[in-house]
Enzyme design. Structure first.
Site, short mmCIF file in Angstrom:
data_model
loop_
_atom_site.label_atom_id
_atom_site.label_comp_id
_atom_site.label_asym_id
_atom_site.label_seq_id
_atom_site.Cartn_x
_atom_site.Cartn_y
_atom_site.Cartn_z
N GLU A 104 45.44 -44.52 -118.44
CA GLU A 104 44.98 -43.38 -117.82
C GLU A 104 45.04 -41.97 -118.84
OE1 GLU A 104 46.06 -46.26 -115.51
OE2 GLU A 104 47.78 -45.45 -116.58
N ASP A 125 9.09 -42.81 -44.05
CA ASP A 125 9.36 -44.32 -43.78
C ASP A 125 8.02 -45.02 -43.54
OD1 ASP A 125 10.73 -46.44 -43.62
OD2 ASP A 125 11.86 -45.99 -41.61
#
Length: 1830
Positions: free
Chosen positions: A503, A1393
């Site tokens: 690292e 209706d």
């Protein structure tokens, strides 16, 4: 300023000093100015550190919290220090949101620009005068941007005058630009302040927008922020990310290579990866952002969403990479940084390692015990314990004395050896005080990193003690490293190298001397790296390397070591590929090396977190990746290690490795025969079987940049559920791995994406998709093959050395189109550069139409093992093969040969639908075709004789094929494949396609006398919008009837192909249209099937469907919401027919929604109003048959179910917004004897306290059923209505269309005759009224109801005329009649209706219709109720004539289905005109767009238990049809209801949008007060819940009205990604948030309900139920209906009252149901409840509510409400408030804060806040906050 001061001084001195003195002073001043100017010039290009006293930060503009960019990232922020930086200060009650944030007048301005060519943009930037954050700001910057390719943009910001450090990347620096698109298409620059906007060139979508915050560019602090288009952010590293998709809630990730433990914190780890990928949306379009900078940095993600980079050196060198998919972005990134190496084949085998075996004999024991149990196992490692005192290039000659022979020991059994080297080199001597020659040679060659003087080697401490550190950026060091490695290899042979600690790691802080106090070791700003000290566990930042200061190149240490090691490996291994494994990495290392995820631990977190880690390194271009199996640190339990060995078998780098001091964990250590050993062997053998597939994936990675381990999201990005899936992963496209990652479980919640999948181990197709509960016992993990895959395989063995000698095979998994594809790459597995040299074999495999093509695309390698494909296994073969043949394709001197596979070589499993071919002996490197023919698939037949009575003669007379079938319902008479039409001409433009087609006259007439075929047709396909198209087929030579229903289509077509969601293809012979969803390739319409017929009175067209999931078509009673495709035919013709199975009912809706297997949805409307039917078949396919008109299809593309409805209602018209009172409970019955009955009912309901808003009168109120005439028994009704309305009730009367013609003084008829409104025959026939009979009775008669019905009709029913409502004169006549009726009898709504139209005689009185009898009895009769009676049954003669509003005359035959539609608008207009209010119209007969004016009830149902569930299906269907105001007659219309049924129906019906209890004449009462006190109480309670939630319901109705959203919503609309919801039709939702689970069965006291994958609260208890994605058995006592509120939503409510008039006066409450992450949102609509067009006039209020982080806000987004209708805030209920007691709450409005008293229930976690006394008006925004603190 200086000049001004000197000027004033000069003037002042003129008065007091002599001229000489003044002159000297002036000269001094001028010299001073010059000196200062020189100083300024010297430092200007570095810094300008003034804290300009007159700088005023611009903070007044609203900077949203989510977009604040931190101006004080370091510690110690305060108001004073913030303002000193010239930033904005605004503290909050939380710390993650910046308190100190940038103002809008920081940054740089663009001083000049140039564009040397269309692909390049340059600029000079100048810093704006403002305070500095950390000093040394660079005043003048250079900007350079270029389109390097069509998919890669680079922009770089750097010092205009001084060279700064830039990363010397070996691959990036070698690239050349190849642009094709001008940079202006992608990049825009804002000049003041400087900012960049990066757009996707195709759609101009903004992807990366830096204008949100200023650029900061100082010597050691560089900052850039950018707004992003979505929260779907992946990448950045190296860290442990506990989830793959980033949390954008103010998370900061440091990036700086570090030797640290990957234990789940936010700290920086081994690698340095400033790269992320962003998925924009469900289209898959994605982009990547790479910052090429190696300095220490941090990246902050915030909720805007946005990203902020802070780096402390170098330059800002950004690359933006564009892709249409996430995979394409990775591929572009790897073009930039270098594509990965193909690892040697043997490195894909299983590997064993540990730190500190102690001795070589212990290593060998480990090897032997794992060999003994036959673990597949290729590689053995030794860690640093093999070294002498941990020194590189040495070995321990005591404990590892036999190490020189270990290589041969392993190779003898086909195994390999890998050893480790660290970078740090000891300064001490070797054992016996002998020289450590590697150190000495390195010193001589100046190979080490030095101190800041550039000479003295920097000393640190690592494993061997005091060390120096090789400078791999130096050529001297590279030479030394390669030399040392070559010498060491000669001493200790091995196969590959593992490099660690690079690292670079140092156990000292910086050096043995410490680090100097300077701005490199202690920079002005240190990113939030681990320990927050730059040199912690590494080198001093002022150390020197060849590439520069360690400060700049620290994160390149591992990268430079990899480059040096590659040189060393090439020198040692030559043409052998070998392997490198590195811990520290940087973009580009994958070109040479693999990586492991570091020093993890044996715990269940680390096994989980390894998956996001692997997925990220796939993004980073390092596909050879894995975690230490069973964990590095700590002792692993057997269970953990077993589960880890299972998942680790599918890591690309599969190594079990553990640390010093912990017990062994190699598989054999757990004991021969143990579950762990057997499970490990099993999955490692599967791994080895699939290694040819894995190796091919590495080839794809190397050649194209594809990922190997792949997120599910990369393949199924269109499904948002996959965006966060990170507990599963894919190998490439085709293998899904689902491990167990938690202790003590054998069930895993797993996501199965929506496509075909097969379980690997059983080879069976998976039946479920979406989130599933997967059973995975101790020895199992989930392994699934995706349909469409061809996986190359090889018989496994204990090493790859042996397995590579074994026979190969293929696993073929067929997709839903019976297709598959795959590849194979094969070489010797060990040589370098076999791709470039051509020394390899490459196959393309494909299956289509039952034929496998094994095509060799390259053959440059001859395998010494004479490999052959011996087995091919095909999954998903629906039928046994009748025959299998193999064709050896001719190549070179070989001739083509065809052989049949013998029956002994064919196996077929009927249950699993798997076909296996064995003993094939197909030579690897040769091309073959393998073809199988299946037994005939009879489901692909299209019926040529849908009429009854088909036989062979009739079939062949139509030119069709007669062939009996054993499949039940499959047609025996079916069309030949080319039956239909073919092209004449085709004309394609960018707005559509026009095709002229002609009938294939090869075949006879379609065989229906009286309906001649039309030979020539025109087809027009129109691209109306991006999501809608139309295709219309008609006879251009004849004026045929077209539906006069107006639709709303865009005025201009969508001509941009890129914007369209679809593409259209036309096919020939037979002609067909194919509509394909572009995003998925799914064919959602494909009419290229035989049978298309277009004759005068019979039109038929069939289409294949995209799936079996089809919803809609009506109106008829469907037993399930999802259609059953097993040869069901549904007739559509409007009829007075009570609901029943396959009975065509009142309305006609030729619209369906289809769900595709991808969870996309589409809708299809056939705009045709003739009698028709539709047939489904299992193909899956659909056939339309209609009796006239034309074919006019409209298709909407969604792609979600909700969007389908929204797009459909945009086409046909948005639904009407009903009056608020119409959402109240309603009562009606047919059979009230007089007005006293209604009055008594009303009084009883009021006495019982049951909420109740609307009372009806059915036809009983009429005198002899005459419209507009009051019966004497109801003479008191007008006064009763006035009384009820005065008490805030509402009243609705019924009106039928039929008007009696037998009255002597009946104004309605007389005025109708005068206005000529009644339907007649055409003048050519009679010009007389077409008389029917309906309800009106003759005058002066007494009806004997004991007679049979037909006799009653004949004797007592009057002749009735039917108004033609198409005519404008009829609408005016109807309005006047309603006006006159209203003058005498007021009302609030109308119920119409019998408007199908219904008649009690057939066609006309006497039954003899005049005219063409083919219209009454057409050549083809759909399967309608009483079809033997013809179309005239129970309605008018089809020969009747009607006249459209434009005067065009049409046949009732064509417009019959539009009668109710034509009746509705005039009724609605009349209602509004006469009442001056919105009211409501409820109609029985409907057609698409009826919802614009009316609601609908589901007709004259029956008091049966099955009707409860069917009512839910009906409501959901009418939601699709755009009529949300719907419901069924509660408790049933016909028959006597039982108490239990009626009570359960009251509970269900309380959640119908249209909630009416209605029953028929002669049946016992069923209203809530007709039963007993308990019944009344339960009804009252459930209706109180309805009334409580009506503000939510009304808001949903508003959403439907303005956006077309559904109100009653199927679960699949909200959870379409969960396939379990696709068939749920016994539960439903109100909008997105209220789940209703009713009891639908007699005697039930529990109910099974599905809780989708969300947080759910029990409405009654406010508690989180704690279950999701599963079926739940819910308690359901008689008094309870199960209700659940969905977390994440806010629901408005009010205290209920007896009517809505009073409930509307109550304060508005809110239920805040928090999601898992503590958020919720919702909205609220409010108006006066009954005004006309309040939305259109802006007379309403709209609020948006949002809850997050213990804060509720209400934002008023529209405020047009009259003050009289304003509400105040009442009680707020917060559900899921958390386990901690809420002690404090307050509300802020208009800047004033008031304390609230929290009531908190720690059991339910419900928080109640009563704000009533604060009188907070809802038309003002407010904020409520609560907390656990005092």
């Amino acid at each position: 300023m200086i000049r001004d001061r000197l000027g004033r001084l000069h003037c002042h001195m003129k008065k007091r000093f002599t001229g000489l003195e003044v002159s000297l002073i002036v000269m001094f001043g001028l010299m001073s100015v010059a000196a200062i100017a020189l100083i300024v010039l010297f430092v200007t290009d570095i810094t300008k550190n003034e804290t300009t006293e007159d700088f005023v930060p611009q903070c007044s503009g609203p900077i949203p919290l989510a977009e604040r960019v931190d101006c004080f990232p370091d510690a110690g922020a305060s108001k004073l220090r913030c303002e000193q930086r010239g930033c904005c200060w605004s503290p909050l009650d939380e710390r993650n949101v910046p308190w100190c944030f940038f103002s809008t007048n920081h940054g740089y301005t663009v001083e000049s620009t140039e564009q040397p060519n269309p692909y390049v943009m340059n600029a000079r930037l100048k810093r704006m005068a403002s305070p500095s954050l950390f000093g040394a700001d660079i005043q003048e910057l250079a900007f350079h941007a270029e389109m390097q390719s069509s998919n890669r943009l680079r922009f770089k910001i750097y010092d205009a005058h001084r060279q700064r450090f830039e990363v010397p990347h070996d691959h990036i620096n070698s690239l050349k630009s190849d642009p094709s698109s001008p940079i202006s298409n992608t990049l825009e620059m804002t000049h003041k302040p400087f900012g960049l906007t990066v757009r996707r060139k195709e759609n101009k979508k903004i992807l990366f927008d830096t204008t949100m915050a200023p650029l900061v560019f100082a010597d050691q602090y560089l900052q850039l922020s950018a707004k992003l288009p979505s929260h779907n952010i992946y990448g950045l590293g190296e860290h442990v990310h506990t989830q793959y998709r980033h949390d954008t809630n103010w998370r900061t990730w440091p990036i700086f290579t570090r030797d640290a433990f990957p234990n789940g914190g936010t700290h920086n780890l081994y690698g340095h990866y400033p790269f992320f990928l962003c998925l924009e949306d469900q289209s898959g379009k994605s982009f990547g952002v790479f910052l090429l900078n190696s300095n220490a940095m941090e990246v902050t993600l915030q909720p805007a969403p946005a990203v902020t980079y802070r780096t402390i050196g170098g330059v800002l060198d950004f690359y933006i990479l564009f892709g249409d998919t996430p995979e394409q972005v990775v591929q572009e990134f790897l073009v930039l940084i270098g594509r990965p190496v193909i690892p040697p084949y043997w490195s894909l085998g299983f590997q064993l390692s540990r730190w500190d075996y102690g001795s070589l004999s212990e290593v060998k024991k480990t090897v032997e015990r794992n060999r003994a149990v036959e673990i597949p196992y290729d590689i053995q490692y030794t860690d640093i314990d093999y070294m002498e005192d941990k020194k590189d290039f040495t070995y321990d000659k005591v404990k590892f004395s036999e190490l020189p022979g270990f290589y041969d020991y392993l190779h003898k059994e086909g195994q390999r050896y890998i050893l480790i080297l660290d970078p740090a080199v000891a300064t001490s001597k070797r054992v016996g005080n002998t020289p450590y020659e590697s150190y000495d040679r390195g010193t001589q060659q100046n190979a080490w990193v030095t101190e800041s003087d550039g000479k003295t080697p920097l000393l640190g401490e690592v494993w061997p003690g005091e060390t120096v550190f090789p400078d791999y950026t130096s050529q001297n060091c590279i030479n030394w490293w390669a030399d040392e490695y070559e010498m060491f290899f000669k001493e200790i042979k091995h196969d590959a190298l593992w490099i660690d600690m690079n690292e670079v790691a140092n156990f000292k802080k910086g050096s043995t001397k410490g680090c100097a106090d300077n701005n490199l070791n202690y920079p002005p700003y240190t990113p939030k790296i681990l320990d927050e000290v730059m040199y912690s566990k590494t080198l001093c930042m002022d150390a020197k390397q060849a590439w520069g200061n360690h400060y700049d190149v620290h994160s390149l240490y591992g990268y430079s070591m990899v480059l040096a090691t590659e040189i060393a490996l090439k020198r040692v291994f030559g043409q052998n590929r070998t392997l490198m494994l590195t811990r520290s990495s940087f973009p580009g290392v994958g070109k040479y090396s693999g990586h492991w995820l570091g020093d993890n631990a044996a715990n269940w977190n680390d096994i989980k977190w390894a998956i996001p880690g692997m997925l990220e390194f796939g993004l980073f271009g390092v596909p050879y990746i894995g975690a230490d199996i069973c964990g590095f640190f700590d002792d692993s339990s057997e269970e953990l290690c077993r589960r880890w060995m299972q998942v680790g078998a599918f890591y690309p780098f599969s190594r079990n490795h553990n640390a010093q001091g912990y017990r062994a964990q190699d598989p054999a250590w757990y004991g021969a025969g143990s579950t762990l050993v057997e499970s490990s062997k099993h999955y490692l053998r599967i791994r080895y079987t699939l290694l040819p597939y894995l190796y091919t994936l590495f080839y794809k990675a190397h050649t194209t940049g594809e990922t190997v381990v792949r997120p599910v999201m990369h393949e199924f990005y269109h499904d948002s559920a996959t965006w966060s899936v990170d507990r599963q992963f894919l190998w490439g496209k085709h293998l899904l791995i689902t491990p167990v990652l938690d202790p003590g479980v054998d069930r895993v919640k797993a996501f199965i994406p929506d496509t075909v999948w097969y379980e690997y181990e059983t080879m069976e197709q998976v039946s479920v998709r979406g989130w599933v509960d997967m059973h995975l016992p101790a020895n199992k993990l989930g392994l699934h093959i995706r349909g469409g895959a061809i996986l190359p395989t090889q018989n496994p063995d204990v090493t790859t050395t042996h397995s590579r000698r074994n026979p190969m095979g293929l696993i073929i998994a067929l997709d839903d189109k019976d297709q598959a594809a795959g590849e194979l790459f094969w070489d010797d597995g060990d040589s370098r550069d076999t791709v470039d040299s051509g020394h390899h074999i490459h196959y393309d495999f494909s299956v289509i139409y039952g034929e496998l093509t094994m095509q060799v695309t390259h053959n440059g390698y001859s395998d010494p093992n004479n490999l052959k494909f011996e087995t091919i296994t095909i999954l998903g073969v629906p039928y046994p093969p009748a025959m299998v043949s193999v064709t050896h394709v001719a190549t070179g001197t070989l001739e083509k040969t065809i052989t049949s596979v013998p029956a002994s070589g064919i196996q077929y499993d009927h249950a699993k639908k798997v076909m296996s071919l064995r003993g094939l002996n197909l030579i690897v490197g040769e091309t073959y075709l393998v073809k199988w023919e299946l037994e005939s698939n009879e489901h692909y037949r299209f019926d040529c004789h849908p009429e009854d009575g088909a036989d062979e003669a009739k079939c062949k007379a139509r030119g069709c094929i007669w062939e009996p079938s054993v499949i039940e319902k499959a047609p025996w008479c079916f069309y030949p494949n080319d039956y239909g039409y073919t092209f004449i001409t085709t004309d394609e433009t960018n707005s559509g396609i026009t095709v002229d087609i002609t009938r294939n006259n090869k075949y006879r007439s379609s065989g229906r006398p009286g309906s001649p075929d039309i030979d020539k047709l025109r087809v027009e396909i129109r691209y109306h919008s991006s999501h809608m198209l139309q295709f219309k087929i008609w006879d251009p030579a004849t004026d045929r009837y077209e539906v006069p229903v107006p639709l709303t289509v865009p005025t201009t077509p969508e001509t941009n192909e890129g914007r369209r969601l679809y593409k259209v293809e036309v096919s020939n012979n037979p002609f067909g249209i194919k509509v394909i969803r572009k995003s998925t390739g799914t064919k959602i319409w494909d009419s290229s099937v035989p049978g298309f017929t277009f004759s005068d009175m019979f039109i038929q067209v069939s289409t294949r469907l995209s799936s079996e999931y089809i919803y809609g078509f009506g109106e008829t009673e469907h037993p399930t919401y999802k259609h059953n495709l097993n040869y069901h035919t549904w007739g559509m013709f409007a009829k007075d027919q009570p609901p029943g199975y396959k009975m065509n009912c009142y309305g006609v809706h030729p619209f369906y929604m289809g769900l595709e297997t991808t969870a996309d949805a589409h809708g299809v409307l056939l705009l045709n109003s003739n009698a028709m039917d539709v047939t489904f078949q299992p193909t899956p396919a659909l056939t339309y048959r209609t009796l006239g008109g034309i074919l006019d299809f409209y298709m909407v593309l969604g792609p979600t179910p909700e969007m389908v409805v929204q797009e459909y209602t945009a086409l046909i018209g948005r639904p009407v917004l009903p009056a608020y009172w119409s959402l109240g409970f309603q009562l009606c019955r047919y059979g009230y004897a007089n007005d006293k009955e209604i009055e008594d009912l009303y009084n009883d309901m009021r006495k019982a306290g049951i909420p109740y808003d609307v009372q009806y009168a059915d036809i009983d109120y009429m005198d002899r059923q005459l419209d507009f005439v009051l019966d004497p028994e109801f003479s008191g009704l007008p006064a009763l209505v006035d009384r009820m309305r005065g008490e805030r009730m509402r009243f609705i009367f019924i009106l039928d269309p039929a008007i009696s013609g037998n009255e002597t003084n009946y104004p309605a008829f007389d005025r109708g005759i005068e206005a000529d409104v009644f339907i007649k025959y055409p003048e050519s026939i009679s010009d007389k009224i077409v008389w029917g009979k309906v309800w009106p009775d003759y005058p002066n008669i007494t009806v004997d109801e004991s007679l049979d019905w037909d006799t009653q009709v004949e004797k007592f029913r009057a002749y009735a005329a039917f108004p033609d409502f198409f005519r404008n004169s009829t609408a005016e006549w109807w309005r006047q009649e309603i006006q006159d009726f209203y003058t005498n009898t007021t009302f609030d709504g109308l119920w119409i209706d019998m408007n199908e139209p219904a008649s009690f005689v057939h066609g006309t009185v006497g039954g003899k219709c005049l005219g063409n009898q083919l219209l009454e009895f057409p050549p083809y009769m759909p399967p309608l109720e009483s079809k033997h009676m013809g179309l005239k049954h129970k309605t008018l003669c089809m020969n009747s004539e009607q006249i459209l509003s434009d005067g065009k005359k049409v046949r009732h035959y064509d417009v019959h289905n539009l009668y109710g539609w034509s009746h509705t608008k005039p009724t609605y207009d009349a209602l509004l005109n006469v009442t001056g209010k919105r009211g409501i119209v409820v109609t029985r007969s409907t057609y698409p767009s009826s919802g614009k004016w009316s609601g609908h009830w589901l007709g004259d149902n029956f008091a049966r238990w099955d009707q409860l569930s069917k009512s839910i299906i009906g409501m959901m269907e009418f939601s699709l049809f755009g009529i949300p105001y719907t419901g069924a007659d509660i408790c049933g219309f016909f028959n006597n209801s039982t108490r239990e049924m009626c009570l359960r129906w009251m509970q269900l019906g309380s959640f119908y949008p249209y909630s009416r209890n209605h029953n028929g004449k002669g049946w016992k009462r069923q209203d809530p007060v007709a039963w007993d006190a308990e019944f009344a109480q339960i009804s009252r309670d459930v209706l109180n819940i309805r009334y409580t939630l009506l503000p939510y319901m009304y808001t949903l109705m508003f959403d439907a009205h303005v956006r077309g959203s559904t109100v009653i919503r199927p679960l699949l609309h909200e959870f379409v990604d969960d396939k379990a919801t696709w068939t749920i039709d016994r539960q439903f939702l109100w909008g997105p948030a209220l789940l209703i689970t009713p009891v639908l069965e007699e005697g039930a006291r529990t109910v099974n309900g599905y809780l989708p994958d969300a947080r759910w609260y029990n409405y009654h208890t406010a508690k989180d139920v704690g279950k999701r994605g599963t079926m739940v058995v819910m308690d359901a006592p008689m008094e309870t209906i199960n209700l659940h509120i969905r977390g994440g939503y806010i629901i408005p409510w009010q205290k209920p009252e007896n009517t809505t008039y009073y409930s509307r006066m109550n304060p508005l409450g809110l239920i805040v149901a928090l999601s898992d992450n503590g958020t919720a949102q919702g909205s609220f609509f409010w108006d006066d409840g009954e005004g006309i067009d309040t939305v259109e006039k802006g007379l309403y209020q709209r609020n948006f509510f949002k809850a997050e982080e213990n804060t509720l806000t209400s934002e008023v987004i529209f405020d047009g409400l009259h003050p009289n209708d304003l509400l105040i805030l009442g009680v707020v209920k917060v559900w899921g408030a958390g386990p901690d007691i809420i002690k404090h709450a307050d509300i802020t409005i208009a800047g004033t804060t008031h304390r609230l008293t929290p009531q908190y229930n720690d059991v339910s976690q419900e928080l109640i806040l009563d704000a009533t006394e604060k009188e907070v008006p809802m038309n003002e925004s407010f904020t409520i906050k609560w907390s656990t603190g005092v």
